[in-house]
Scaffold this motif. Structure first.
Motif, short mmCIF file in Angstrom:
data_model
loop_
_atom_site.label_atom_id
_atom_site.label_comp_id
_atom_site.label_asym_id
_atom_site.label_seq_id
_atom_site.Cartn_x
_atom_site.Cartn_y
_atom_site.Cartn_z
N TYR A 41 29.51 60.76 24.65
CA TYR A 41 28.57 60.50 23.55
C TYR A 41 27.68 61.72 23.42
O TYR A 41 26.64 61.84 24.07
CB TYR A 41 27.77 59.25 23.86
N ALA A 67 27.09 60.64 17.40
CA ALA A 67 25.87 59.91 17.05
C ALA A 67 25.98 59.29 15.66
O ALA A 67 26.83 59.66 14.87
CB ALA A 67 24.67 60.84 17.12
N SER A 70 25.19 52.26 15.35
CA SER A 70 24.20 51.32 15.87
C SER A 70 24.57 51.00 17.32
O SER A 70 25.67 51.31 17.77
CB SER A 70 24.21 50.04 15.05
N ALA A 71 23.66 50.36 18.02
CA ALA A 71 23.92 50.01 19.42
C ALA A 71 25.13 49.09 19.53
O ALA A 71 25.96 49.26 20.44
CB ALA A 71 22.69 49.34 20.03
N GLU A 72 25.27 48.16 18.61
CA GLU A 72 26.42 47.24 18.65
C GLU A 72 27.72 47.96 18.36
O GLU A 72 28.73 47.73 19.03
CB GLU A 72 26.22 46.10 17.64
N LEU A 74 28.33 51.12 18.82
CA LEU A 74 28.60 51.98 19.98
C LEU A 74 29.21 51.16 21.10
O LEU A 74 30.21 51.57 21.72
CB LEU A 74 27.31 52.66 20.44
N ALA A 75 28.67 49.99 21.39
CA ALA A 75 29.19 49.13 22.44
C ALA A 75 30.64 48.72 22.14
O ALA A 75 31.49 48.71 23.04
CB ALA A 75 28.31 47.89 22.61
N ASP A 76 30.94 48.42 20.88
CA ASP A 76 32.31 48.06 20.51
C ASP A 76 33.26 49.22 20.75
O ASP A 76 34.37 49.03 21.25
CB ASP A 76 32.38 47.66 19.03
#
Length: 80
Positions: A41, A67, A70-72, A74-76
């Motif tokens: 990342y 970059a 969103s956090a979600e 990115l997690a996916d």
């Protein structure tokens, strides 16, 4: 090239190799080994390129996420 016009970073093959080897050794010291999965990342830069090459050099599977997610999201991407 960087975001600002006229600003660029030049890296020789030797410098890239040295950086790649240092990063590969750092990953190995952190316990990353052949077959492990690594998510990179980072913004597009010479260090990101060396990180991808270091993963390939030690046999770790890598995925690159830039970059802007969103956090979600990115997690996916990391789970995938």
């Amino acid at each position: 090239e960087r975001d600002e016009p006229g600003e660029e970073v030049r890296v020789t093959y030797r410098e890239l190799l040295e950086l790649t080897c240092r990063l590969g050794n750092t990953l190995k010291r952190q316990g990353v080994k052949r077959g492990d999965r690594v998510t990179i990342y980072m913004p597009p830069c010479p260090l990101a390129v060396a990180s991808m090459l270091a993963c390939a050099r030690i046999g770790a599977v890598h995925a690159v996420v830039f970059a802007g997610f969103s956090a979600e999201a990115l997690a996916d991407r990391i789970r995938d």
